[in-house]
Design an enzyme around this catalytic site. Structure first.
Site, short mmCIF file in Angstrom:
data_model
loop_
_atom_site.label_atom_id
_atom_site.label_comp_id
_atom_site.label_asym_id
_atom_site.label_seq_id
_atom_site.Cartn_x
_atom_site.Cartn_y
_atom_site.Cartn_z
N ARG A 1 29.22 49.45 17.21
CA ARG A 1 30.90 49.24 16.05
C ARG A 1 31.57 48.86 16.79
O ARG A 1 31.79 48.75 17.54
CB ARG A 1 30.85 50.74 15.67
N LEU B 1 35.11 48.66 16.80
CA LEU B 1 36.23 49.76 17.10
C LEU B 1 38.22 48.36 17.12
O LEU B 1 38.31 47.32 17.19
CB LEU B 1 36.67 50.09 18.83
N ASN C 1 33.26 49.86 28.42
CA ASN C 1 32.03 49.03 28.01
C ASN C 1 31.03 47.95 28.65
O ASN C 1 31.72 47.89 30.06
CB ASN C 1 31.92 48.48 26.33
N HIS D 1 28.14 45.64 28.84
CA HIS D 1 27.76 44.44 28.07
C HIS D 1 26.72 43.67 29.04
O HIS D 1 27.20 42.77 30.20
CB HIS D 1 28.47 43.20 27.60
N GLU E 1 40.04 41.87 21.83
CA GLU E 1 38.38 41.08 21.43
C GLU E 1 37.36 41.78 21.91
O GLU E 1 37.29 41.89 22.75
CB GLU E 1 38.62 40.01 22.13
N GLU F 1 22.48 47.89 34.75
CA GLU F 1 23.13 48.57 34.12
C GLU F 1 23.13 49.98 34.18
O GLU F 1 24.44 50.49 34.91
CB GLU F 1 22.97 48.35 32.81
C1 GRF Z 1 22.75 48.45 26.58
O1 GRF Z 1 21.89 46.59 26.94
C2 GRF Z 1 24.01 47.28 27.05
O2 GRF Z 1 24.33 46.87 27.92
C3 GRF Z 1 24.60 47.35 25.42
O3 GRF Z 1 23.59 48.12 24.50
C4 GRF Z 1 22.40 48.23 25.11
C5 GRF Z 1 22.26 49.08 24.96
O4 GRF Z 1 21.06 50.37 25.94
N1 GRF Z 1 25.54 47.36 25.38
P1 GRF Z 1 21.10 52.19 25.82
O5 GRF Z 1 21.41 52.98 24.12
O6 GRF Z 1 22.38 52.08 27.45
O7 GRF Z 1 19.42 52.73 26.30
#
Ligand code: GRF
Length: 214
Positions: free
Chosen positions: A94, A96, A110, A112, A146, A177
């Site tokens: 969503r 924000l 966040n 990405h 943004e 990640e």
């Molecule tokens: C991840 O690739 C994250 O970078 C992006 O959405 C995906 C979420 O994956 N924002 P998960 O739900 O954490 O497995």
């Protein structure tokens, strides 16, 4: 120092949520996961959070229609009930509003799946392959109004391989990640991240290179 109370906001799978929960299992980690909140009642991540005995909440966005602030007021009520100090967006689908982002300035993170500012938005892995980039990766940043902008806290890269598909590339980026989100949350929870204009300073300095951050 007391551990910071963190809410993870999800909409789906929740693999980054799992990485954060596992990091926070260490009592020495400076943050505890006090709430997992989803806008999707069926989000898979919720079941995992419940199994991990973490408080969960669902705020379905649908009844609020186009009134995003009303949805966010409901989110905010949950966050206040659980005395949340930091929010991690982890696959939270969503957008924000500036109102909500302003309330949480410097305390809203966040992740990405790209090396921002490249490839904001969706389908980042396919777009990276189509662009022929040699390095791809992931970014944890502070949220500003943004989308997929905001000061970068931690970033790490993976090499693109000649035979990569969006799926194979996504899998390697996802590993990254899961490594960098706990690092970034740790830095914020320890109060080591400052905003300086469009950048984050960590311990007073701009982060020099992608993989040099702890
Ligand atoms: C991840 O690739 C994250 O970078 C992006 O959405 C995906 C979420 O994956 N924002 P998960 O739900 O954490 O497995």
């Amino acid at each position: 120092m007391a551990r910071k109370r963190v809410a993870i906001l999800i909409s789906g799978r929740g693999s980054n949520m799992v990485a954060l929960i596992e990091a926070a299992d260490d009592p020495a980690y400076p943050a505890e996961i006090a709430l997992v909140l989803s806008n999707e009642p069926a989000a898979h991540g919720l079941a995992h959070a419940r199994r991990a005995r973490i408080a969960t909440a669902v705020v379905d966005h649908r009844p609020f229609g186009k009134d995003r602030e009303a949805f966010e007021r409901a989110l905010q009520a949950e966050l206040e009930t659980h005395r949340i100090e930091i929010i991690c967006l982890a696959g939270f689908m969503r957008l924000l509003t500036p109102w909500f982002v302003g309330l949480w300035q410097g305390r809203l993170l966040n992740i990405h799946p790209a090396l921002l500012p490249a490839f904001k938005g969706l389908n980042t892995h396919a777009r990276a392959l189509a662009a022929g980039v040699k390095q791809h990766g992931a970014t944890v940043h502070l949220v500003v109004p943004e989308m997929d902008s905001g000061p970068i806290i931690v970033q790490a890269s993976v090499e693109v391989r000649p035979d990569d598909t969006p799926q194979t590339l996504a899998a390697r980026v996802l590993d990254v990640e899961h490594r960098i989100y706990p690092q970034a949350l740790k830095l914020v929870a320890q109060g080591r991240v400052q905003i300086a204009g469009d950048r984050c300073l960590v311990d007073g300095v701009a982060v020099p290179t992608a993989d040099a951050t702890p």
